[in-house]
Scaffold this motif. Structure first.
Motif, PDB file in Angstrom:
ATOM      1  N   MET A   1       0.847  -1.189   0.000  1.00 21.55           N
ATOM      2  CA  MET A   1       0.000   0.000   0.000  1.00 21.55           C
ATOM      3  C   MET A   1       0.883   1.239   0.000  1.00 21.55           C
ATOM      4  SD  MET A   1      -2.843   1.316   2.746  1.00 21.55           S
ATOM      5  CE  MET A   1      -1.938   1.243   4.261  1.00 21.55           C
ATOM      6  N   ARG A   2       0.660   2.112  -0.938  1.00 25.13           N
ATOM      7  CA  ARG A   2       1.414   3.361  -1.008  1.00 25.13           C
ATOM      8  C   ARG A   2       0.775   4.417  -0.121  1.00 25.13           C
ATOM      9  NH1 ARG A   2       4.134   4.711  -6.795  1.00 25.13           N
ATOM     10  NH2 ARG A   2       6.163   4.161  -6.004  1.00 25.13           N
ATOM     11  N   LEU A   3       1.635   5.234   0.485  1.00 22.80           N
ATOM     12  CA  LEU A   3       1.208   6.337   1.338  1.00 22.80           C
ATOM     13  C   LEU A   3       1.737   7.635   0.748  1.00 22.80           C
ATOM     14  CD1 LEU A   3       2.365   4.793   4.738  1.00 22.80           C
ATOM     15  CD2 LEU A   3       0.102   4.608   3.717  1.00 22.80           C
ATOM     16  N   ILE A   4       1.029   8.719   1.045  1.00 25.17           N
ATOM     17  CA  ILE A   4       1.515  10.042   0.669  1.00 25.17           C
ATOM     18  C   ILE A   4       1.668  10.830   1.961  1.00 25.17           C
ATOM     19  CG2 ILE A   4      -0.732  11.157   0.308  1.00 25.17           C
ATOM     20  CD1 ILE A   4       0.490  12.425  -2.249  1.00 25.17           C
ATOM     21  N   GLY A   5       2.767  11.568   2.075  1.00 19.40           N
ATOM     22  CA  GLY A   5       3.021  12.398   3.243  1.00 19.40           C
ATOM     23  C   GLY A   5       2.925  13.856   2.862  1.00 19.40           C
ATOM     24  N   LEU A   6       2.303  14.650   3.733  1.00 22.38           N
ATOM     25  CA  LEU A   6       2.112  16.072   3.451  1.00 22.38           C
ATOM     26  C   LEU A   6       2.621  16.929   4.603  1.00 22.38           C
ATOM     27  CD1 LEU A   6      -1.576  15.914   2.122  1.00 22.38           C
ATOM     28  CD2 LEU A   6       0.529  15.900   0.759  1.00 22.38           C
ATOM     29  N   THR A  12       2.588  26.759   1.289  1.00 25.23           N
ATOM     30  CA  THR A  12       3.111  25.613   0.550  1.00 25.23           C
ATOM     31  C   THR A  12       2.659  24.310   1.205  1.00 25.23           C
ATOM     32  OG1 THR A  12       5.142  25.519   1.847  1.00 25.23           O
ATOM     33  CG2 THR A  12       5.215  26.824  -0.180  1.00 25.23           C
ATOM     34  N   VAL A  13       2.673  23.253   0.404  1.00 26.26           N
ATOM     35  CA  VAL A  13       2.460  21.903   0.918  1.00 26.26           C
ATOM     36  C   VAL A  13       3.576  21.044   0.345  1.00 26.26           C
ATOM     37  CG1 VAL A  13       0.934  19.893   1.034  1.00 26.26           C
ATOM     38  CG2 VAL A  13      -0.054  22.192   1.035  1.00 26.26           C
ATOM     39  N   GLY A  14       4.428  20.541   1.239  1.00 24.39           N
ATOM     40  CA  GLY A  14       5.457  19.613   0.810  1.00 24.39           C
ATOM     41  C   GLY A  14       4.825  18.244   0.646  1.00 24.39           C
ATOM     42  N   VAL A  15       5.223  17.523  -0.397  1.00 25.73           N
ATOM     43  CA  VAL A  15       4.630  16.222  -0.701  1.00 25.73           C
ATOM     44  C   VAL A  15       5.727  15.177  -0.820  1.00 25.73           C
ATOM     45  CG1 VAL A  15       3.151  14.926  -2.296  1.00 25.73           C
ATOM     46  CG2 VAL A  15       2.791  17.399  -1.993  1.00 25.73           C
ATOM     47  N   ALA A  16       5.490  14.018  -0.205  1.00 21.50           N
ATOM     48  CA  ALA A  16       6.384  12.870  -0.334  1.00 21.50           C
ATOM     49  C   ALA A  16       5.512  11.645  -0.562  1.00 21.50           C
ATOM     50  CB  ALA A  16       7.218  12.691   0.933  1.00 21.50           C
ATOM     51  N   VAL A  17       6.101  10.614  -1.143  1.00 20.40           N
ATOM     52  CA  VAL A  17       5.359   9.386  -1.411  1.00 20.40           C
ATOM     53  C   VAL A  17       6.212   8.200  -0.977  1.00 20.40           C
ATOM     54  CG1 VAL A  17       6.144   9.120  -3.803  1.00 20.40           C
ATOM     55  CG2 VAL A  17       3.924   8.217  -3.134  1.00 20.40           C
ATOM     56  N   SER A  18       5.546   7.140  -0.544  1.00 16.65           N
ATOM     57  CA  SER A  18       6.282   5.928  -0.171  1.00 16.65           C
ATOM     58  C   SER A  18       6.508   5.060  -1.402  1.00 16.65           C
ATOM     59  CB  SER A  18       5.495   5.127   0.876  1.00 16.65           C
ATOM     60  OG  SER A  18       4.379   4.485   0.282  1.00 16.65           O
ATOM     61  N   ASP A  19       7.463   4.141  -1.275  1.00 14.80           N
ATOM     62  CA  ASP A  19       7.612   3.139  -2.319  1.00 14.80           C
ATOM     63  C   ASP A  19       6.431   2.178  -2.208  1.00 14.80           C
ATOM     64  OD1 ASP A  19       8.421   1.986   0.107  1.00 14.80           O
ATOM     65  OD2 ASP A  19       9.784   0.617  -0.881  1.00 14.80           O
ATOM     66  N   GLU A  20       6.301   1.268  -3.147  1.00 12.51           N
ATOM     67  CA  GLU A  20       5.133   0.372  -3.165  1.00 12.51           C
ATOM     68  C   GLU A  20       5.085  -0.578  -1.975  1.00 12.51           C
ATOM     69  OE1 GLU A  20       5.246  -1.346  -7.075  1.00 12.51           O
ATOM     70  OE2 GLU A  20       4.269   0.409  -7.944  1.00 12.51           O
ATOM     71  N   LEU A  21       6.240  -0.850  -1.359  1.00 12.71           N
ATOM     72  CA  LEU A  21       6.275  -1.738  -0.195  1.00 12.71           C
ATOM     73  C   LEU A  21       6.063  -0.995   1.117  1.00 12.71           C
ATOM     74  CD1 LEU A  21       9.288  -3.987  -1.270  1.00 12.71           C
ATOM     75  CD2 LEU A  21       6.839  -4.491  -1.473  1.00 12.71           C
ATOM     76  N   SER A  48      -4.738  14.507  -7.669  1.00  8.79           N
ATOM     77  CA  SER A  48      -4.097  14.006  -8.880  1.00  8.79           C
ATOM     78  C   SER A  48      -2.908  13.097  -8.536  1.00  8.79           C
ATOM     79  CB  SER A  48      -3.639  15.196  -9.728  1.00  8.79           C
ATOM     80  OG  SER A  48      -2.834  14.777 -10.789  1.00  8.79           O
ATOM     81  N   LEU A  49      -2.104  13.499  -7.567  1.00  9.83           N
ATOM     82  CA  LEU A  49      -0.950  12.694  -7.147  1.00  9.83           C
ATOM     83  C   LEU A  49      -1.396  11.380  -6.512  1.00  9.83           C
ATOM     84  CD1 LEU A  49       1.285  15.544  -5.703  1.00  9.83           C
ATOM     85  CD2 LEU A  49       1.735  14.187  -7.778  1.00  9.83           C
ATOM     86  N   ILE A  50      -2.488  11.428  -5.762  1.00 13.82           N
ATOM     87  CA  ILE A  50      -3.030  10.220  -5.134  1.00 13.82           C
ATOM     88  C   ILE A  50      -3.414   9.203  -6.209  1.00 13.82           C
ATOM     89  CG2 ILE A  50      -5.080   9.347  -3.922  1.00 13.82           C
ATOM     90  CD1 ILE A  50      -4.814  11.871  -2.099  1.00 13.82           C
ATOM     91  N   LYS A  51      -4.046   9.675  -7.262  1.00 12.31           N
ATOM     92  CA  LYS A  51      -4.431   8.777  -8.363  1.00 12.31           C
ATOM     93  C   LYS A  51      -3.201   8.271  -9.114  1.00 12.31           C
ATOM     94  CE  LYS A  51      -9.023  10.655  -8.913  1.00 12.31           C
ATOM     95  NZ  LYS A  51      -9.758  11.787  -9.418  1.00 12.31           N
ATOM     96  N   GLU A  52      -2.272   9.178  -9.386  1.00 11.79           N
ATOM     97  CA  GLU A  52      -1.075   8.808 -10.146  1.00 11.79           C
ATOM     98  C   GLU A  52      -0.251   7.733  -9.433  1.00 11.79           C
ATOM     99  OE1 GLU A  52       3.075  10.907 -11.667  1.00 11.79           O
ATOM    100  OE2 GLU A  52       1.365  12.176 -11.169  1.00 11.79           O
ATOM    101  N   TYR A  53      -0.143   7.841  -8.114  1.00 10.44           N
ATOM    102  CA  TYR A  53       0.687   6.907  -7.351  1.00 10.44           C
ATOM    103  C   TYR A  53      -0.127   5.806  -6.671  1.00 10.44           C
ATOM    104  CZ  TYR A  53       4.672   9.855  -8.253  1.00 10.44           C
ATOM    105  OH  TYR A  53       5.675  10.563  -8.880  1.00 10.44           O
ATOM    106  N   ASP A  54      -1.430   5.776  -6.920  1.00 13.23           N
ATOM    107  CA  ASP A  54      -2.303   4.747  -6.348  1.00 13.23           C
ATOM    108  C   ASP A  54      -2.186   4.688  -4.819  1.00 13.23           C
ATOM    109  OD1 ASP A  54      -4.275   2.810  -6.551  1.00 13.23           O
ATOM    110  OD2 ASP A  54      -2.819   1.167  -6.691  1.00 13.23           O
ATOM    111  N   VAL A  55      -2.325   5.844  -4.199  1.00 17.04           N
ATOM    112  CA  VAL A  55      -2.174   6.008  -2.749  1.00 17.04           C
ATOM    113  C   VAL A  55      -3.435   5.545  -2.031  1.00 17.04           C
ATOM    114  CG1 VAL A  55      -1.981   7.778  -0.940  1.00 17.04           C
ATOM    115  CG2 VAL A  55      -0.521   7.886  -2.958  1.00 17.04           C
TER     116      VAL A  55
END
Length: 143
Positions: A1-6, A12-21, A48-55
């Motif tokens: 499960m991918r996660l997104i961090g904000l 501003t909103v800083g955005v990070a994403v986890s790897d698939e694991l 849009s980022l949530i959809k792109e990375y399947d978060v």
């Protein structure tokens, strides 16, 4: 499960994403807005980022005071959390973000990043630290 961090800030909103694991967090981007009150485009970009990375889950930094109380920024972050939940339908976890910006600054300085270049990446690095901290604390049980 991918996660997104904000890392939610006033402009501003800083955005990070986890790897698939769900093991590592990577800085992704910084979303900038002209006014602290205008969130429509910010929410649309996050969606849009949530959809792109399947978060499947959002980790939102909660800027508590150093004495663990909730101040003005924490209250604004809670309102942003509610907007994210309504807009995305995903669970949003508030995660303590105290000192993440200071830690990001130290990392960038030690990496030799010039002062004028730090501003562009500091929020996404802070988001990455927030997300990595959450994943480290929760192990693979969440992923």
């Amino acid at each position: 499960m991918r996660l997104i961090g904000l890392d939610y800030g006033t402009k501003t909103v800083g955005v990070a994403v986890s790897d698939e694991l769900g093991i590592t967090a990577q800085p992704l981007e910084t979303i900038t807005r002209t006014s602290s009150k205008k969130l429509r485009k910010t929410l649309a970009r996050i969606e849009s980022l949530i959809k792109e990375y399947d978060v499947e889950k959002i980790v939102l930094g909660n800027p508590k005071n150093m004495n663990n109380t909730e101040g003005d920024r924490s209250v604004q972050t809670e309102a942003f959390k509610e907007q994210l939940e309504r807009r995305t339908g995903l669970p949003v976890v508030l995660w303590d973000e105290r000192l993440t910006t200071a830690e990001s600054e130290r990392i960038l300085i030690s990496g030799g990043v010039r002062r004028e270049n730090r501003k562009a990446v500091i929020d996404q690095l802070a988001a990455s630290i927030i997300l990595q901290s959450y994943m480290d604390a929760n192990g693979n049980e969440e992923s």
